[in-house]
Design a protein around this motif. Structure first.
Motif, PDB file in Angstrom:
ATOM      1  N   LEU A   9       1.859  11.028  13.687  1.00 56.09           N
ATOM      2  CA  LEU A   9       2.956  10.848  12.803  1.00 56.09           C
ATOM      3  C   LEU A   9       3.033   9.250  12.579  1.00 56.09           C
ATOM      4  CD1 LEU A   9       5.369  13.404  13.911  1.00 56.09           C
ATOM      5  CD2 LEU A   9       4.284  13.316  11.767  1.00 56.09           C
ATOM      6  N   ILE A  10       2.859   8.686  13.715  1.00 55.89           N
ATOM      7  CA  ILE A  10       2.857   7.063  13.685  1.00 55.89           C
ATOM      8  C   ILE A  10       1.946   6.478  12.660  1.00 55.89           C
ATOM      9  CG2 ILE A  10       3.232   4.988  14.999  1.00 55.89           C
ATOM     10  CD1 ILE A  10       4.107   6.710  17.387  1.00 55.89           C
ATOM     11  N   ASP A  11       0.748   6.872  12.710  1.00 57.87           N
ATOM     12  CA  ASP A  11      -0.274   6.576  12.056  1.00 57.87           C
ATOM     13  C   ASP A  11       0.032   6.589  10.587  1.00 57.87           C
ATOM     14  OD1 ASP A  11      -1.783   5.509  14.110  1.00 57.87           O
ATOM     15  OD2 ASP A  11      -3.304   6.953  14.329  1.00 57.87           O
ATOM     16  N   SER A  12       0.491   8.035  10.282  1.00 58.36           N
ATOM     17  CA  SER A  12       0.261   8.211   8.847  1.00 58.36           C
ATOM     18  C   SER A  12       1.699   7.805   8.148  1.00 58.36           C
ATOM     19  CB  SER A  12       0.551   9.991   8.671  1.00 58.36           C
ATOM     20  OG  SER A  12       1.662  10.151   9.305  1.00 58.36           O
ATOM     21  N   ASN A  13       2.669   7.166   9.009  1.00 55.48           N
ATOM     22  CA  ASN A  13       4.012   6.531   8.539  1.00 55.48           C
ATOM     23  C   ASN A  13       3.763   5.391   8.504  1.00 55.48           C
ATOM     24  OD1 ASN A  13       6.328   6.875   7.492  1.00 55.48           O
ATOM     25  ND2 ASN A  13       7.401   6.187   9.185  1.00 55.48           N
ATOM     26  N   ARG A  14       2.690   4.589   8.960  1.00 51.90           N
ATOM     27  CA  ARG A  14       2.443   3.164   8.995  1.00 51.90           C
ATOM     28  C   ARG A  14       1.948   2.747   7.351  1.00 51.90           C
ATOM     29  NH1 ARG A  14      -2.378   0.755   9.701  1.00 51.90           N
ATOM     30  NH2 ARG A  14      -3.382   2.701  10.635  1.00 51.90           N
ATOM     31  N   LEU A  15       2.203   1.654   6.855  1.00 50.59           N
ATOM     32  CA  LEU A  15       1.838   1.380   5.503  1.00 50.59           C
ATOM     33  C   LEU A  15       0.575   0.627   5.690  1.00 50.59           C
ATOM     34  CD1 LEU A  15       3.039   0.707   2.598  1.00 50.59           C
ATOM     35  CD2 LEU A  15       3.279  -1.404   2.911  1.00 50.59           C
ATOM     36  N   VAL A  49       1.588  11.150  -0.948  1.00 53.87           N
ATOM     37  CA  VAL A  49       1.698   9.894  -0.225  1.00 53.87           C
ATOM     38  C   VAL A  49       2.762   9.251  -0.906  1.00 53.87           C
ATOM     39  CG1 VAL A  49      -0.828   9.623   0.389  1.00 53.87           C
ATOM     40  CG2 VAL A  49      -0.329   9.290  -1.884  1.00 53.87           C
ATOM     41  N   MET A  50       3.253   8.109  -0.342  1.00 50.92           N
ATOM     42  CA  MET A  50       4.403   7.071  -0.912  1.00 50.92           C
ATOM     43  C   MET A  50       3.359   5.807  -1.269  1.00 50.92           C
ATOM     44  SD  MET A  50       7.121   8.465  -0.889  1.00 50.92           S
ATOM     45  CE  MET A  50       8.249   7.301  -1.346  1.00 50.92           C
ATOM     46  N   VAL A  51       3.286   5.660  -2.619  1.00 53.16           N
ATOM     47  CA  VAL A  51       2.604   4.702  -3.162  1.00 53.16           C
ATOM     48  C   VAL A  51       3.618   3.601  -3.241  1.00 53.16           C
ATOM     49  CG1 VAL A  51       0.872   3.706  -4.745  1.00 53.16           C
ATOM     50  CG2 VAL A  51       0.950   6.202  -4.124  1.00 53.16           C
ATOM     51  N   TRP A  52       3.026   2.289  -2.752  1.00 53.90           N
ATOM     52  CA  TRP A  52       3.886   0.852  -2.841  1.00 53.90           C
ATOM     53  C   TRP A  52       3.317   0.288  -3.906  1.00 53.90           C
ATOM     54  CZ3 TRP A  52       2.881  -4.118  -0.257  1.00 53.90           C
ATOM     55  CH2 TRP A  52       4.015  -5.034  -0.432  1.00 53.90           C
ATOM     56  N   ASP A  93      -7.331  -4.669  -7.559  1.00 49.96           N
ATOM     57  CA  ASP A  93      -5.633  -4.986  -7.014  1.00 49.96           C
ATOM     58  C   ASP A  93      -5.130  -4.030  -5.813  1.00 49.96           C
ATOM     59  OD1 ASP A  93      -5.441  -6.538  -9.237  1.00 49.96           O
ATOM     60  OD2 ASP A  93      -3.977  -5.416 -10.359  1.00 49.96           O
ATOM     61  N   VAL A  94      -4.187  -4.427  -5.273  1.00 47.49           N
ATOM     62  CA  VAL A  94      -3.710  -4.127  -3.825  1.00 47.49           C
ATOM     63  C   VAL A  94      -2.505  -2.848  -4.053  1.00 47.49           C
ATOM     64  CG1 VAL A  94      -2.264  -4.773  -1.953  1.00 47.49           C
ATOM     65  CG2 VAL A  94      -4.204  -6.086  -2.507  1.00 47.49           C
ATOM     66  N   LEU A  95      -2.695  -1.861  -3.512  1.00 45.06           N
ATOM     67  CA  LEU A  95      -1.577  -1.022  -3.239  1.00 45.06           C
ATOM     68  C   LEU A  95      -1.354  -0.721  -2.066  1.00 45.06           C
ATOM     69  CD1 LEU A  95      -3.057   1.963  -5.646  1.00 45.06           C
ATOM     70  CD2 LEU A  95      -1.173   0.235  -6.223  1.00 45.06           C
ATOM     71  N   GLY A  96      -0.099  -0.255  -1.481  1.00 43.83           N
ATOM     72  CA  GLY A  96       0.334   0.166  -0.266  1.00 43.83           C
ATOM     73  C   GLY A  96       0.450   1.598  -0.171  1.00 43.83           C
ATOM     74  N   ILE A  97      -0.093   2.502   0.933  1.00 44.84           N
ATOM     75  CA  ILE A  97       0.020   3.681   1.045  1.00 44.84           C
ATOM     76  C   ILE A  97       0.464   4.180   2.332  1.00 44.84           C
ATOM     77  CG2 ILE A  97      -1.581   5.731   1.364  1.00 44.84           C
ATOM     78  CD1 ILE A  97      -1.822   4.844  -1.540  1.00 44.84           C
ATOM     79  N   ARG A  98       1.501   5.198   2.280  1.00 45.68           N
ATOM     80  CA  ARG A  98       2.259   5.637   3.554  1.00 45.68           C
ATOM     81  C   ARG A  98       1.840   7.265   3.407  1.00 45.68           C
ATOM     82  NH1 ARG A  98       7.530   6.223   4.569  1.00 45.68           N
ATOM     83  NH2 ARG A  98       8.216   5.499   2.597  1.00 45.68           N
ATOM     84  N   GLY A  99       1.678   7.872   4.360  1.00 43.52           N
ATOM     85  CA  GLY A  99       1.292   9.479   4.396  1.00 43.52           C
ATOM     86  C   GLY A  99      -0.035   9.658   4.837  1.00 43.52           C
ATOM     87  N   PRO A 100      -0.596  10.877   4.522  1.00 48.15           N
ATOM     88  CA  PRO A 100       0.073  11.939   3.792  1.00 48.15           C
ATOM     89  C   PRO A 100       1.261  12.625   4.376  1.00 48.15           C
ATOM     90  CG  PRO A 100      -2.180  12.646   4.764  1.00 48.15           C
ATOM     91  CD  PRO A 100      -1.992  11.273   4.969  1.00 48.15           C
ATOM     92  N   TYR A 101       1.916  13.051   3.706  1.00 48.64           N
ATOM     93  CA  TYR A 101       3.298  13.763   3.987  1.00 48.64           C
ATOM     94  C   TYR A 101       3.354  15.297   3.347  1.00 48.64           C
ATOM     95  CZ  TYR A 101       5.120   9.005   5.053  1.00 48.64           C
ATOM     96  OH  TYR A 101       5.204   7.775   5.681  1.00 48.64           O
ATOM     97  N   MET A 229      12.406  10.676  -3.896  1.00 53.09           N
ATOM     98  CA  MET A 229      12.337  10.371  -2.573  1.00 53.09           C
ATOM     99  C   MET A 229      12.297   8.899  -2.123  1.00 53.09           C
ATOM    100  SD  MET A 229       9.405  13.202  -1.739  1.00 53.09           S
ATOM    101  CE  MET A 229       9.588  14.746  -1.724  1.00 53.09           C
ATOM    102  N   ARG A 230      12.851   8.749  -0.829  1.00 55.09           N
ATOM    103  CA  ARG A 230      12.864   7.294  -0.397  1.00 55.09           C
ATOM    104  C   ARG A 230      11.990   7.385   0.826  1.00 55.09           C
ATOM    105  NH1 ARG A 230      18.151   7.188  -2.782  1.00 55.09           N
ATOM    106  NH2 ARG A 230      18.263   5.932  -4.493  1.00 55.09           N
ATOM    107  N   CYS A 231      12.481   7.924   1.925  1.00 52.55           N
ATOM    108  CA  CYS A 231      11.940   7.757   3.175  1.00 52.55           C
ATOM    109  C   CYS A 231      10.582   8.680   3.465  1.00 52.55           C
ATOM    110  CB  CYS A 231      12.864   8.096   4.439  1.00 52.55           C
ATOM    111  SG  CYS A 231      13.240   9.961   4.545  1.00 52.55           S
ATOM    112  N   ALA A 232      10.619   9.771   2.889  1.00 50.36           N
ATOM    113  CA  ALA A 232       9.652  10.730   2.883  1.00 50.36           C
ATOM    114  C   ALA A 232       9.206  11.421   4.233  1.00 50.36           C
ATOM    115  CB  ALA A 232       8.183  10.071   2.246  1.00 50.36           C
TER     116      ALA A 232
END
Ligand SMILES: Cc1cc2nc3c(=O)[nH]c(=O)nc-3n(C[C@H](O)[C@H](O)[C@H](O)COP(=O)(O)OP(=O)(O)OC[C@H]3O[C@@H](n4cnc5c(N)ncnc54)[C@H](O)[C@@H]3O)c2cc1C
Ligand code: FES
Length: 281
Positions: A9-15, A49-52, A93-101, A229-232
């Motif tokens: 869970l910690i791994d997937s929530n890491r950006l 995923v949350m895409v930053w 270009d760079v993107l940030g990814i959190r998840g999969p959720y 969605m915000r926190c996911a």
């Protein structure tokens, strides 16, 4: 086991920072962005995923392809600030990814019907591939307003040609396939055949009609819902529907769960302030 679970869970929530490997124009307003990410390549169809987008915002997106070679993709419609900015990004270009959720579609190996509208086909594409591997019977109804907006037709036709599968394209203006609504075609299929599962993702009005059809034809359904969605991760409450949080309890909901939220489903969502807002039809 708990240690393993909390570590994952910690791994997937890491950006994680990744680069766009390839961009594919799917339609005038939809692009697919391919990127490399180890955790996404282990996701299940239906997860998001949350895409930053640096300097802009972070938005939820379904995975439209999962692996192989640790490459995954999202397929994005340009609708507002964040998605417009994403559409301007280039390869490298760079993107940030959190998840999969979230949860995922539960595959069944019997007779299945999949109904997708617009970018709702994004999570349904890897699901179709998974069902093909299970040798399920699959009828895929792909709906869009016009021919230009029909997504993944070649990919899905190739996948389903390997099994007992069929693709029915439906456009509202009749520019390709059947003229009309995906829900009308789905109703005709449900009238003729007994299905073990109806899977759907797309505009909520479409999914609500399919929920009513699932009730009428006593067919189990799995519908993937969208909410702000915000926190996911089930903390902020932005994505509530009834007693559920779409990010944590969904995004895929069963017939039983949809019955429990039928006062809101297809009618109300939450705006940025948390206030109930009517879902546009
Ligand atoms: C679990 C989940 C999975 C998702 N998967 C995908 C996906 O695979 N591909 C994808 O393109 N989008 C997907 N979305 C929707 C996506 O997150 C939103 O479109 C995005 O957040 C819009 O951000 P924005 O800043 O560009 O637009 P905003 O500024 O937030 O919105 C601009 C305008 O567009 C409207 N709008 C917002 N979302 C949508 C929408 N989905 N369709 C039409 N109009 C909309 C708003 O009501 C507003 O009027 C998903 C959402 C969830 C919750
Ligand atoms: S997005 Fe925060 S609770 Fe679902």
């Amino acid at each position: 086991m708990w240690r393993r679970l909390s570590v994952s869970l910690i791994d997937s929530n890491r950006l994680r920072i990744t680069r766009i490997r390839e961009i594919k124009k799917e339609s005038p307003s939809v692009k697919t962005f391919i990127f490399h990410d180890k955790l996404c390549s282990k996701a299940e169809p239906g997860q998001f995923v949350m895409v930053w987008i640096p300097g802009v915002d972070e938005v939820p997106m379904s995975l439209s392809a999962i692996g192989p070679d640790e490459q995954s993709s999202i397929t994005v419609a340009e609708v507002g600030e964040a998605t417009e900015a994403l559409h301007k990004r280039k390869t490298g270009d760079v993107l940030g990814i959190r998840g999969p959720y979230g949860n995922s579609f539960a595959p069944v190996s019997g007779n299945t019907v999949i109904v997708g509208g617009g970018t709702g086909l994004a999570p349904l594409a890897p699901l179709t591939e998974e069902l093909a591997e299970l040798h399920a019977r699959v009828a895929l109804v792909a709906g869009a307003k016009t021919q230009d907006e029909l997504l993944f037709l070649d990919r899905m036709t190739t996948t389903l040609s390997r099994i007992e599968g069929r693709v029915v394209a439906v456009t509202e203006d009749g520019s390709h396939g059947v003229e009309g609504l995906a829900t009308d075609v789905a109703e005709q299929l449900l009238e003729k055949e007994r299905f073990d599962m109806l899977y759907t993702c797309g505009p909520e009005e479409m999914m609500y009609k399919l929920f009513l059809l699932a009730e009428r034809y006593e067919t189990p359904i799995q519908a993937s819902l969208e909410r702000l969605m915000r926190c996911a991760i089930g903390i902020c409450g932005s994505c509530v529907i009834g007693k559920f949080r779409v990010c944590r309890d969904g995004p895929v909901f069963s017939l039983k769960q949809l019955r429990e939220v039928k006062e809101e489903f297809g009618r109300f969502g939450r705006g940025r302030t948390g206030k109930r807002v009517r879902i546009p039809s």
